[in-house]
Design a protein around this motif. Structure first.
Motif, mmCIF file in Angstrom:
data_model
loop_
_atom_site.group_PDB
_atom_site.id
_atom_site.type_symbol
_atom_site.label_atom_id
_atom_site.label_comp_id
_atom_site.label_asym_id
_atom_site.label_seq_id
_atom_site.Cartn_x
_atom_site.Cartn_y
_atom_site.Cartn_z
ATOM 1 N N LEU A 144 35.798 35.380 45.442
ATOM 2 C CA LEU A 144 35.982 35.673 44.022
ATOM 3 C C LEU A 144 36.489 34.447 43.271
ATOM 4 O O LEU A 144 36.057 34.175 42.145
ATOM 5 C CB LEU A 144 36.960 36.840 43.855
ATOM 6 N N GLN A 145 37.403 33.703 43.889
ATOM 7 C CA GLN A 145 37.900 32.490 43.231
ATOM 8 C C GLN A 145 36.780 31.474 43.034
ATOM 9 O O GLN A 145 36.741 30.770 42.016
ATOM 10 C CB GLN A 145 39.015 31.841 44.056
ATOM 11 N N GLY A 146 35.877 31.380 44.003
ATOM 12 C CA GLY A 146 34.767 30.446 43.876
ATOM 13 C C GLY A 146 33.859 30.759 42.714
ATOM 14 O O GLY A 146 33.255 29.864 42.116
ATOM 15 N N MET A 147 33.766 32.033 42.352
ATOM 16 C CA MET A 147 32.883 32.454 41.273
ATOM 17 C C MET A 147 33.580 32.557 39.926
ATOM 18 O O MET A 147 33.002 32.224 38.895
ATOM 19 C CB MET A 147 32.239 33.800 41.630
ATOM 20 N N SER A 183 42.013 37.188 40.687
ATOM 21 C CA SER A 183 43.194 38.018 40.940
ATOM 22 C C SER A 183 43.100 39.354 40.211
ATOM 23 O O SER A 183 43.457 40.401 40.769
ATOM 24 C CB SER A 183 44.460 37.278 40.490
ATOM 25 N N ILE A 184 42.625 39.333 38.967
ATOM 26 C CA ILE A 184 42.501 40.565 38.186
ATOM 27 C C ILE A 184 41.448 41.481 38.789
ATOM 28 O O ILE A 184 41.678 42.689 38.976
ATOM 29 C CB ILE A 184 42.154 40.238 36.721
ATOM 30 N N ILE A 185 40.279 40.919 39.101
ATOM 31 C CA ILE A 185 39.197 41.732 39.679
ATOM 32 C C ILE A 185 39.647 42.339 41.002
ATOM 33 O O ILE A 185 39.474 43.547 41.251
ATOM 34 C CB ILE A 185 37.936 40.877 39.871
ATOM 35 N N LEU A 186 40.226 41.504 41.858
ATOM 36 C CA LEU A 186 40.675 42.004 43.159
ATOM 37 C C LEU A 186 41.778 43.036 42.990
ATOM 38 O O LEU A 186 41.806 44.054 43.707
ATOM 39 C CB LEU A 186 41.161 40.839 44.024
ATOM 40 N N GLY A 187 42.688 42.813 42.030
ATOM 41 C CA GLY A 187 43.767 43.766 41.802
ATOM 42 C C GLY A 187 43.243 45.143 41.428
ATOM 43 O O GLY A 187 43.712 46.160 41.944
ATOM 44 N N VAL A 188 42.247 45.176 40.553
ATOM 45 C CA VAL A 188 41.666 46.461 40.132
ATOM 46 C C VAL A 188 40.985 47.154 41.310
ATOM 47 O O VAL A 188 41.188 48.355 41.561
ATOM 48 C CB VAL A 188 40.671 46.251 38.977
ATOM 49 N N LEU A 189 40.177 46.406 42.048
ATOM 50 C CA LEU A 189 39.441 47.004 43.169
ATOM 51 C C LEU A 189 40.369 47.381 44.315
ATOM 52 O O LEU A 189 40.152 48.391 45.000
ATOM 53 C CB LEU A 189 38.358 46.035 43.645
ATOM 54 N N TRP A 190 41.397 46.600 44.535
ATOM 55 C CA TRP A 190 42.418 46.929 45.534
ATOM 56 C C TRP A 190 43.133 48.220 45.147
ATOM 57 O O TRP A 190 43.373 49.097 45.988
ATOM 58 C CB TRP A 190 43.381 45.751 45.615
ATOM 59 N N SER A 191 43.448 48.362 43.875
ATOM 60 C CA SER A 191 44.108 49.571 43.398
ATOM 61 C C SER A 191 43.215 50.799 43.590
ATOM 62 O O SER A 191 43.654 51.832 44.105
ATOM 63 C CB SER A 191 44.476 49.417 41.922
ATOM 64 N N LEU A 192 41.947 50.683 43.196
ATOM 65 C CA LEU A 192 41.039 51.829 43.274
ATOM 66 C C LEU A 192 40.749 52.259 44.706
ATOM 67 O O LEU A 192 40.386 53.411 44.955
ATOM 68 C CB LEU A 192 39.725 51.496 42.551
ATOM 69 N N TRP A 193 40.907 51.341 45.631
ATOM 70 C CA TRP A 193 40.747 51.694 47.050
ATOM 71 C C TRP A 193 41.718 52.812 47.445
ATOM 72 O O TRP A 193 41.428 53.625 48.317
ATOM 73 C CB TRP A 193 40.981 50.440 47.884
ATOM 74 N N HIS A 194 42.893 52.870 46.782
ATOM 75 C CA HIS A 194 43.898 53.890 47.088
ATOM 76 C C HIS A 194 43.582 55.249 46.457
ATOM 77 O O HIS A 194 44.320 56.216 46.703
ATOM 78 C CB HIS A 194 45.276 53.442 46.565
ATOM 79 N N LEU A 195 42.544 55.338 45.648
ATOM 80 C CA LEU A 195 42.306 56.528 44.827
ATOM 81 C C LEU A 195 42.367 57.846 45.594
ATOM 82 O O LEU A 195 43.043 58.783 45.135
ATOM 83 C CB LEU A 195 40.961 56.390 44.100
ATOM 84 N N PRO A 196 41.682 58.018 46.729
ATOM 85 C CA PRO A 196 41.727 59.335 47.388
ATOM 86 C C PRO A 196 43.122 59.780 47.788
ATOM 87 O O PRO A 196 43.386 60.988 47.916
ATOM 88 C CB PRO A 196 40.850 59.122 48.637
#
Length: 277
Positions: free
Chosen positions: A159-162, A169-182
């Motif tokens: 992600l940093q490369g792109m 950090s923001i993109i990963l933070g959101v996706l990391w958070s949503l992983w906990h959804l269930p």
């Protein structure tokens, strides 16, 4: 729209990596959610059988499984071992160990002090017994690296490369958070909530400054997953150490996040971009 950004010596383009990253997050979610599903179904009385709560902990394997599988398929066994060696990358400077181990507690106790100073809470809190915290610590030693192999070991450098350090950090933070959804529907889990949408919004917002601090630590320790795991474990242990009433716990979480964001801003001012070397 694709981004023609070369991330690796073999000439992987941004478009290809976007597709592989989407596949990574899809696999990480799928593996974890499928493991958690029987527990959630039993918790919601959808099924009569009661699977062992061990499934809750086993679900953390999703990010690591996705990372290792995709590295093996697209980059070879050598890439897998190269990433896993970062779990024992320990020569990073003593101060970074202090930051990884103590910063979460400093932020949390500073937030507790702010709430007490302004009268939002009194002394209606206590510390969890040491033997319970020891159990949390042992669990973190086993479980946290499984997450960090995926989040910081695989996803973050790509992600940093792109997108650069901040937006990665923001993109990963959101996706990391949503992983906990269930887990908001799982009785007994840390994320259990009677208001899933409200909880996930708060959880996502509060995890973003933490994600930026993770990237800052990662980039200053040559990508050490050992330090990232210690930081992750210290956050979880610190959160478990202080027992508050529900409403006070929410206030503490929000103030801690504000202080984390202030810290990110201070690092930005003093050192340029907070997440870069």
């Amino acid at each position: 729209m694709s981004k023609e950004v070369t991330l690796t010596p073999d000439g992987t383009t941004g478009f290809a990596d976007i597709r592989v990253l989407v596949l990574f997050f899809a696999l990480a979610y799928l593996v974890s959610w499928l493991i958690w599903l029987p527990l959630i179904a039993a918790s919601q009385n959808w099924i009569s059988a009661r699977p062992p709560f061990l499934f809750y902990y086993l679900g953390t394997i999703g990010p690591a499984v996705a990372a290792v599988l995709l590295l093996r398929l697209f980059e070879g066994t050598g890439a897998v071992w190269s990433m896993l060696r970062k779990l024992v990358l320990w020569r990073v400077g003593f101060k970074w160990y202090l930051i990884a181990l103590l910063l979460p507690a400093v932020i949390r106790f500073a937030a507790l002090g702010v709430l007490y100073l302004f009268g939002y809470i009194g002394w209606e809190f206590h510390f969890r017994p040491w033997h319970e915290l020891l159990g949390v610590f042992l669990l973190m030693l086993l479980l946290v690296p499984l997450e960090e192999i995926g989040w910081r070991g695989y996803a973050l450098p790509r992600l940093q490369g792109m997108y650069g350090a901040f937006w990665a950090s923001i993109i990963l933070g959101v996706l990391w958070s949503l992983w906990h959804l269930p887990l908001v529907w799982l009785a007994g889990s840390y994320q259990q909530s009677d208001s899933p949408l409200e909880y996930m919004i708060v959880f996502t917002v509060t995890i973003l400054p933490i994600s930026i601090l993770f990237t800052w630590l990662y980039n200053h320790t040559n990508g050490s997953l050992l330090l990232a795991s210690l930081f992750h474990a210290a956050i979880n242990i610190t959160e478990s150490a202080i027992v508050l009433r529900d409403k006070d716990g929410l206030f503490l979480l929000l103030v801690s996040s504000v202080l984390s964001a202030v810290l990110v801003g201070i690092i930005e001012v003093r050192a340029g971009a907070p997440t870069r070397k």
